[in-house]
Design a protein around this motif. Structure first.
Motif, PDB file in Angstrom:
ATOM      1  N   GLU A 417       0.749  -1.334   0.116  1.00  0.00           N
ATOM      2  CA  GLU A 417       0.126   0.169   0.072  1.00  0.00           C
ATOM      3  C   GLU A 417       0.879   1.439  -0.014  1.00  0.00           C
ATOM      4  O   GLU A 417       2.054   1.408   0.619  1.00  0.00           O
ATOM      5  CB  GLU A 417      -0.757   0.019   1.302  1.00  0.00           C
ATOM      6  CG  GLU A 417      -2.111  -1.030   1.173  1.00  0.00           C
ATOM      7  CD  GLU A 417      -3.116  -0.825   0.190  1.00  0.00           C
ATOM      8  OE1 GLU A 417      -3.177   0.608  -0.194  1.00  0.00           O
ATOM      9  OE2 GLU A 417      -3.557  -1.483  -0.434  1.00  0.00           O
ATOM     10  N   ARG A 420       1.649   7.913   3.007  1.00  0.00           N
ATOM     11  CA  ARG A 420       1.112   9.310   2.559  1.00  0.00           C
ATOM     12  C   ARG A 420       2.298  10.263   2.141  1.00  0.00           C
ATOM     13  O   ARG A 420       2.120  11.180   1.494  1.00  0.00           O
ATOM     14  CB  ARG A 420       0.625   9.702   3.872  1.00  0.00           C
ATOM     15  CG  ARG A 420      -0.351   9.059   4.580  1.00  0.00           C
ATOM     16  CD  ARG A 420      -1.755   9.108   3.790  1.00  0.00           C
ATOM     17  NE  ARG A 420      -2.181  10.421   3.654  1.00  0.00           N
ATOM     18  CZ  ARG A 420      -3.368  10.713   2.963  1.00  0.00           C
ATOM     19  NH1 ARG A 420      -3.936   9.992   2.311  1.00  0.00           N
ATOM     20  NH2 ARG A 420      -3.665  12.095   2.714  1.00  0.00           N
ATOM     21  N   ARG A 480      -0.368  10.272  -7.071  1.00  0.00           N
ATOM     22  CA  ARG A 480      -1.223   9.824  -6.031  1.00  0.00           C
ATOM     23  C   ARG A 480      -2.294   9.207  -6.398  1.00  0.00           C
ATOM     24  O   ARG A 480      -2.957   9.361  -7.447  1.00  0.00           O
ATOM     25  CB  ARG A 480      -1.464  11.068  -5.188  1.00  0.00           C
ATOM     26  CG  ARG A 480      -0.412  11.810  -4.310  1.00  0.00           C
ATOM     27  CD  ARG A 480      -0.735  12.855  -3.347  1.00  0.00           C
ATOM     28  NE  ARG A 480       0.254  13.301  -2.646  1.00  0.00           N
ATOM     29  CZ  ARG A 480       0.790  12.710  -1.504  1.00  0.00           C
ATOM     30  NH1 ARG A 480       0.135  11.639  -0.948  1.00  0.00           N
ATOM     31  NH2 ARG A 480       1.835  13.238  -1.035  1.00  0.00           N
ATOM     32  N   GLY A 484      -2.614   8.338  -1.203  1.00  0.00           N
ATOM     33  CA  GLY A 484      -1.292   7.545  -1.195  1.00  0.00           C
ATOM     34  C   GLY A 484      -0.543   8.011  -2.098  1.00  0.00           C
ATOM     35  O   GLY A 484      -0.758   8.464  -3.273  1.00  0.00           O
TER      36      GLY A 484
END
Length: 907
Positions: A417, A420, A480, A484
């Motif tokens: 994943e 940020r 992005r 993320g």
């Protein structure tokens, strides 16, 4: 023809006679206006006299041309009429027969006279081959020979003999005519004569002379009309000028000058000598001309060389775009001489700078739309993150930037994943425009890239905007998705290219957004693909066991597009036999990996029962049918499998397959054989029995079992793949199984297969004869002792005295039970290699098994002794009975004494 000629002449006469009436001028004008018009001092008078002279010349030339044309037209009509009459008469019926008759003139003379009178020609004459006139308008010439002039003999006769129709002008003293001659042949193509039709030149000229009065009359009428028209035009000119004098004309010129200098379009008049004759105010402003420019040479006005060349060249220009300083001018240039002016040229200039700027903006907007369209079509065509980043760079280079770099977060490249924010990235793609290349300081693909504080990269990560550098030569945009950070993309332009503007920032964000979606899709696919690969590899054997009589190598290549369900296994069987299995499950992904694991577990369970290959596949087929009925997420039906059992004692491999590619054999001499192996439908289809095929294998042979991904692809079928495999492996009989595996994989359909590939290569050997001992046992309990003693002696020869006692007990129990409870024939076989195998076979199908024995039972403890003393034991069924076997390890110490638990034998 004569009638058509008369009609055409009448039509022309009528047209000529009607013209004067249609434009008849009014009666003569009287008064001062007429005298002023005819005066040579006035512009109108000069125009009238000049026009009248021109009309006289034109009328004379027209009359001459019409006479010549009429004469030429009449001659052409005469040639056409004579040709048509001659060809029609020559092709008439019975002409050839009449020429061959005894009196041809009697037949042909009436015809010729009738044709002459009907067509209006002067004569229709028929000659035979001796130039005798058979017909003539003058009867006195009939039957007389014709003395042809040299021109006819040399030019006309050869063409007639060649079968051609000839039209010519015949000139003789006192006679000139236009004639056409047509040859006449019999059916055998022998010449019989010739038909000649004449129209005299005098008659042609008389036709022209009859039209001459009409032509002259028409010319006179035309002259009168032209004079009237010229007078009318002069009168109009006199009326339009209103008799203005020099003062009035000067005032008009001043007004003209005022208008010329007031227009918003530059006007230049340049003389033939290269001097500027006229320049209005707008032209002075656009070209920054000096005050005293008129009368000076264009080359001395201080203009740039391109503008000077444009103004002084003799080339015409239509709507040309020319840069003059910071302006873009639309230029039109025409010479003045063809329009009645002096030698030179007139140039008009119009300032189109703003229009071109607007056009450029529209063109740039169109290019940006096209770039976004190409990005949507070309980015994300695969589910590979690296390729997706390369596609983004390829789309942007050239059309948007000179150099593009794409850096992804390290965790994202592994399918994890996205965080940020991140400070460490990895260079994934780097592209540069040819001739510009990538910056020398750019990190190569695969290198780590650190995001430093205060850099454009760091601002792009925190602001989510396209961040330019100080010189607007580099744009950095974050990739992005759902908050993320996937990575960063940098667009660079060379120093020679235009810097990025505000519109470019928006375009960069759009490109990054499109690429981010595709990169995220590829990331999720990478994660799922990695999970499926890990699951599948965990379900596949990590290594294959070392087996007697076999040297095994294996390969497994997962598909690049998605993990499939291909699998393999190597299973140890009693008696140093080995089961080799390769299978393929329907579908791809995690479900296929799960299905593969369940089938592999099931086939290992069936192998533990030591069943023949056909029964193993039969039970597996039943299991697949049950699993498909119970499961809705995983599909099993349609899976394929090949199951082979190799016996190193006899060197035979027993094979059974269910819809799977047949194995191939690489012989020791390097030949690749494709043995015929019975095939059955895929698993789960049901309703068909499975068959087995025995393949004898010479020592050193290599048996290849593989899935269809090795030989089949979208581009080639199985036969083509097998031929490629044959070409790669033939002549490699002495290579190791590992080398054979590598060569077979290299011969596969693609280095990036779209289907899984599972491959097993097993090189066979045989047990030596001194490693096998066999005895036949009579059906007599008394025979147990001699056989036992012979086995003990064999163990002593093999140097296995340490396990001789335990082996003696095992053999005593197994042989006694076979004689007591089995059926003849009874046979004992010892096999020695990495272990000692004792086999006792008989013809019955009943097998012993362990169970509790009561304390009062006298028997029921023999099989317990066998299980206690042997490493393992079991029963194998054969087509003729069964085999009870035990295996004792030669690398471990013999089992020690211990308490014996009471079990009862149950047969």
């Amino acid at each position: 023809m004569r009638r058509r000629h008369r009609e055409a002449s009448t039509h022309r006469d009528r047209g000529a006679s009607s013209e004067p009436g249609s434009n008849s001028p009014s009666g003569p004008r009287r008064g001062r206006g007429l005298s002023r018009m005819l005066s040579a001092r006035s512009l109108a008078g000069r125009m009238f006299l000049t026009g009248l002279l021109i009309v006289l010349l034109l009328v004379a030339a027209a009359v001459t041309a019409m006479v010549l044309q009429a004469r030429s037209s009449t001659v052409s009509d005469a040639r056409r009429v004579t040709r048509g009459v001659a060809e029609a008469f020559a092709s008439g019926p019975g002409l050839a027969q009449a020429l061959e008759s005894s009196n041809p003139s009697a037949v042909l003379e009436p015809r010729a006279e009738a044709v002459r009178q009907a067509t209006g020609v002067d004569s229709v004459v028929v000659f035979n081959t001796r130039y005798v006139q058979l017909t003539s308008p003058d009867p006195t010439f009939v039957g007389r020979p014709y003395q042809a002039p040299p021109f006819v003999t040399q030019e006309v006769v050869p063409k007639l003999l060649a079968g051609q129709t000839v039209t010519f002008t015949l000139s003789e003293p006192g006679f000139s005519s236009i004639a056409t001659a047509v040859p006449i042949f019999d059916p055998a193509h022998r010449p019989l004569g010739v038909v000649v039709v004449n129209i005299t030149v005098g008659r042609v000229n008389s036709l022209v002379d009859t039209h001459l009065p009409i032509l002259i009359g028409g010319a006179a009428v035309g002259l009168v009309l032209a004079a009237a028209g010229t007078a009318y035009a002069s009168r109009r000119l006199l009326r339009q000028t209103r008799g203005l004098g020099p003062t009035e004309l000067s005032r008009m010129y001043e007004h003209h000058e005022a208008v010329l200098h007031a227009v918003r379009e530059g006007v230049l008049i340049i003389g033939g000598d290269g001097r500027l004759t006229l320049a209005n105010d707008e032209a002075r402003r656009l070209l920054d001309l000096p005050a005293e420019a008129e009368g000076r040479s264009v080359a001395s006005l201080g203009l740039d060389p391109a503008t000077t060349e444009l103004l002084t060249s003799a080339d015409e220009v239509t709507d040309g775009i020319h840069r003059a300083g910071d302006r873009l001018l639309a230029v039109n240039k025409r010479p003045t001489a063809p329009y009645g002016g002096l030698p030179g040229s007139v140039v008009t200039l119009r300032d189109t700078t703003e229009l071109h700027e607007l056009t450029d903006r529209i063109e740039v907007a169109g290019q940006r739309r096209q770039l976004l369209y190409e990005a949507g079509m070309r980015i994300g065509r695969t589910l590979d993150m690296t390729r997706t980043c390369e596609e983004l760079a390829e789309v942007a280079v050239g059309g948007f930037a000179d150099t593009v770099t794409v850096d992804l977060v390290d965790a994202v490249t592994r399918g994890e994943e996205p965080p940020r924010t991140a400070a460490l990235l990895r260079r994934t793609a780097l592209r540069g425009r040819p001739g510009v290349g990538s910056p020398g300081s750019a990190a190569p693909v695969g290198a780590s890239v650190t995001v430093t504080a205060g850099s454009p990269q760091e601002r792009a990560v925190t602001s989510d905007e396209a961040v330019p550098d100080d010189h607007h030569g580099t744009l950095t945009v974050a990739l992005r998705m759902r908050g993320g950070l996937l990575g960063l993309v940098q667009f660079r332009r060379a120093v020679t290219s235009a810097p990025f503007d505000a519109d470019d920032l928006l375009l960069a964000k759009d490109l990054a957004a499109r690429a981010a979606m595709s990169v995220d899709n590829a990331r999720r696919f990478t994660r799922e693909h990695g999970t499926a690969v890990a699951l599948q590899r965990s379900l596949l054997p990590r290594s294959v066991p070392e087996r007697t009589g076999l040297e095994v190598a294996h390969r497994y290549l997962p598909a690049t597009a998605g993990v499939g369900g291909d699998w393999f296994d190597v299973i140890a069987l009693p008696g140093f036999r080995t089961a080799l299995v390769v299978g393929d499950v329907v579908g791809h992904g995690i479900n296929a990996a799960v299905a593969m694991g369940r089938l592999r577990t099931a086939i290992r369970t069936f192998c533990a029962l030591d069943l023949p290959p056909d029964e193993v596949l039969g039970r597996l087929d039943e299991l697949v049918s049950q699993l498909d009925e119970e499961s809705t997420d995983v599909s099993f039906t349609g899976s394929t499998c090949v199951y082979a059992v190799y016996d190193p004692v006899v060197g035979v491999c027993t094979v059974s397959r269910a819809g799977h590619p047949a194995p191939v054999v690489l012989t020791p001499d390097g030949r690749l054989d494709r043995p015929e192996v019975a095939v059955s439908p895929p698993l789960g289809v049901g309703g068909h029995p499975f068959e087995t095929t025995e393949i004898p294998l010479a020592p050193g042979s290599q048996l290849l079992l593989f899935s269809d991904g090795l030989v089949e692809s979208r581009e080639q079928d199985g036969d083509q793949g097998l031929e490629r495999l044959r070409a790669a492996l033939e002549g490699r009989g002495g290579t190791s199984p590992e080398e054979t595996c590598s060569a077979a994989i290299q011969a596969g359909p693609s280095p990036h297969p779209t289907d899984d590939i599972a491959l097993l290569v097993a090189r066979t050997t045989l047990l030596r004869p001194d490693q096998v001992a066999t005895w036949d046992v009579p059906s007599d309990p008394a025979a147990v002792g001699p056989v036992r003693n012979a086995c003990v002696k064999q163990l002593a020869e093999w140097g296995l005295e340490e396990i001789s006692f335990n082996t003696e007990l095992i053999l005593s129990e197994l042989i006694t039970n076979a004689i007591r409870y089995g059926a003849s024939p009874v046979r004992v076989r010892l096999l020695r290699d990495t272990a000692l195998v004792c086999e006792v076979s008989d013809a019955s199908s009943t097998a012993p098994h362990l169970r509790w024995a009561a304390t009062t039972d006298e028997g029921g403890r023999g099989i317990f002794l066998v299980a206690k003393l042997a490493h393992r034991w079991g029963t194998r069924y054969t087509p003729t009975g069964k085999v009870i076997w035990s295996e004792q390890s030669l690398t471990e110490s013999a089992p020690g004494d211990g308490p014996l638990f009471a079990f009862e034998e149950d047969w």
